[in-house]
Design a protein around this motif. Structure first.
Motif, PDB file in Angstrom:
ATOM      1  N   ALA A 171      13.004  67.329  -3.866  1.00  0.00           N
ATOM      2  CA  ALA A 171      14.174  67.958  -3.234  1.00  0.00           C
ATOM      3  C   ALA A 171      14.877  66.950  -2.332  1.00  0.00           C
ATOM      4  O   ALA A 171      14.265  65.987  -1.849  1.00  0.00           O
ATOM      5  CB  ALA A 171      13.752  69.175  -2.425  1.00  0.00           C
ATOM      6  N   PHE A 172      16.153  67.195  -2.125  1.00  0.00           N
ATOM      7  CA  PHE A 172      16.969  66.389  -1.208  1.00  0.00           C
ATOM      8  C   PHE A 172      18.250  67.149  -0.936  1.00  0.00           C
ATOM      9  O   PHE A 172      18.616  68.055  -1.690  1.00  0.00           O
ATOM     10  CB  PHE A 172      17.286  64.998  -1.777  1.00  0.00           C
ATOM     11  CG  PHE A 172      17.630  65.019  -3.234  1.00  0.00           C
ATOM     12  CD1 PHE A 172      18.912  65.294  -3.669  1.00  0.00           C
ATOM     13  CD2 PHE A 172      16.657  64.793  -4.192  1.00  0.00           C
ATOM     14  CE1 PHE A 172      19.228  65.329  -5.020  1.00  0.00           C
ATOM     15  CE2 PHE A 172      16.958  64.831  -5.544  1.00  0.00           C
ATOM     16  CZ  PHE A 172      18.248  65.100  -5.954  1.00  0.00           C
ATOM     17  N   GLN A 173      18.911  66.784   0.154  1.00  0.00           N
ATOM     18  CA  GLN A 173      20.201  67.382   0.497  1.00  0.00           C
ATOM     19  C   GLN A 173      21.096  66.318   1.098  1.00  0.00           C
ATOM     20  O   GLN A 173      20.620  65.377   1.733  1.00  0.00           O
ATOM     21  CB  GLN A 173      20.041  68.509   1.525  1.00  0.00           C
ATOM     22  CG  GLN A 173      19.375  69.740   0.997  1.00  0.00           C
ATOM     23  CD  GLN A 173      19.276  70.816   2.050  1.00  0.00           C
ATOM     24  OE1 GLN A 173      18.850  70.555   3.165  1.00  0.00           O
ATOM     25  NE2 GLN A 173      19.666  72.027   1.688  1.00  0.00           N
ATOM     26  N   HIS A 174      22.384  66.501   0.908  1.00  0.00           N
ATOM     27  CA  HIS A 174      23.395  65.641   1.525  1.00  0.00           C
ATOM     28  C   HIS A 174      24.253  66.513   2.423  1.00  0.00           C
ATOM     29  O   HIS A 174      25.018  67.339   1.935  1.00  0.00           O
ATOM     30  CB  HIS A 174      24.246  64.958   0.457  1.00  0.00           C
ATOM     31  CG  HIS A 174      23.499  63.920  -0.309  1.00  0.00           C
ATOM     32  ND1 HIS A 174      22.528  64.233  -1.227  1.00  0.00           N
ATOM     33  CD2 HIS A 174      23.564  62.580  -0.269  1.00  0.00           C
ATOM     34  CE1 HIS A 174      22.034  63.115  -1.733  1.00  0.00           C
ATOM     35  NE2 HIS A 174      22.641  62.099  -1.177  1.00  0.00           N
ATOM     36  N   LEU A 175      24.090  66.364   3.719  1.00  0.00           N
ATOM     37  CA  LEU A 175      24.857  67.122   4.694  1.00  0.00           C
ATOM     38  C   LEU A 175      25.939  66.194   5.230  1.00  0.00           C
ATOM     39  O   LEU A 175      25.640  65.188   5.878  1.00  0.00           O
ATOM     40  CB  LEU A 175      23.945  67.614   5.822  1.00  0.00           C
ATOM     41  CG  LEU A 175      22.689  68.359   5.351  1.00  0.00           C
ATOM     42  CD1 LEU A 175      21.720  68.580   6.500  1.00  0.00           C
ATOM     43  CD2 LEU A 175      23.070  69.665   4.696  1.00  0.00           C
ATOM     44  N   ILE A 176      27.199  66.499   4.940  1.00  0.00           N
ATOM     45  CA  ILE A 176      28.293  65.618   5.328  1.00  0.00           C
ATOM     46  C   ILE A 176      29.057  66.205   6.510  1.00  0.00           C
ATOM     47  O   ILE A 176      29.158  67.429   6.652  1.00  0.00           O
ATOM     48  CB  ILE A 176      29.231  65.323   4.146  1.00  0.00           C
ATOM     49  CG1 ILE A 176      29.755  66.613   3.530  1.00  0.00           C
ATOM     50  CG2 ILE A 176      28.523  64.458   3.097  1.00  0.00           C
ATOM     51  CD1 ILE A 176      30.803  66.409   2.470  1.00  0.00           C
ATOM     52  N   ALA A 177      29.584  65.308   7.338  1.00  0.00           N
ATOM     53  CA  ALA A 177      30.298  65.751   8.543  1.00  0.00           C
ATOM     54  C   ALA A 177      31.252  64.656   9.009  1.00  0.00           C
ATOM     55  O   ALA A 177      31.202  63.520   8.539  1.00  0.00           O
ATOM     56  CB  ALA A 177      29.299  66.071   9.652  1.00  0.00           C
ATOM     57  N   ASN A 178      32.099  65.024   9.937  1.00  0.00           N
ATOM     58  CA  ASN A 178      33.009  64.095  10.617  1.00  0.00           C
ATOM     59  C   ASN A 178      33.810  63.213   9.660  1.00  0.00           C
ATOM     60  O   ASN A 178      33.840  61.995   9.812  1.00  0.00           O
ATOM     61  CB  ASN A 178      32.245  63.213  11.614  1.00  0.00           C
ATOM     62  CG  ASN A 178      31.534  64.008  12.673  1.00  0.00           C
ATOM     63  OD1 ASN A 178      31.744  65.209  12.800  1.00  0.00           O
ATOM     64  ND2 ASN A 178      30.683  63.359  13.444  1.00  0.00           N
TER      65      ASN A 178
END
Length: 147
Positions: free
Chosen positions: A70-77
């Motif tokens: 599993a993995f996630q990409h949390l993007i911001a700013n």
């Protein structure tokens, strides 16, 4: 002050960024064809990955990410600068990864990074023409990590 076109462009590019994270996290690497230009250059070497064209990177992602449960990409700013039919962006990403552990629960490792992007407006919408990573920090890795 932003005009309506620039607001629209920024929103479309932000949607493109979400589409990228969704494609990677769902392992839908064929969806990257709708996110990158045909001649895109992608550089994931900041964390030990590869640099190359879209086809090479898709193959590498499929092979490398298959090892991770599993993995996630949390993007911001997203700092997006639009200049006509071209734009640039610097986008923060927090990337937690589940690393397999033989005979046990996965170990969670973290990557902190920025995506450094160039975008181009195409007849079918905005696309990423160049992407590289700028490493900020890591936690929980003994060796090089992946994108």
């Amino acid at each position: 002050m932003l005009d309506i076109q620039e607001i629209s462009d920024r929103l479309e590019i932000q949607d493109l960024l979400v589409d990228y994270a969704t494609a990677i996290d769902s392992r839908d690497f064929e969806a990257l064809d709708r996110i990158f230009t045909d001649d895109a250059h992608i550089d994931y070497t900041a964390f030990g990955g590869i640099a190359g064209n879209l086809g090479e990177v898709k193959e590498w992602l499929a092979r490398t990410l298959a090892m991770l449960p599993a993995f996630q990409h949390l993007i911001a700013n997203p700092a997006i600068r639009v200049d006509g039919d071209r734009a640039t962006g610097r986008v923060m990403c927090l990337n937690p990864l589940a690393l397999p552990v033989e005979g046990g629960d996965p170990r969670i490792a973290l990557l902190g990074l920025w995506y450094l992007d160039e975008y181009v407006r195409t007849p079918t919408g905005w696309r990423i023409s160049r992407r590289s990573e700028e490493a900020s920090w890591t936690q929980g890795f003994g060796t090089a990590a992946t994108s």
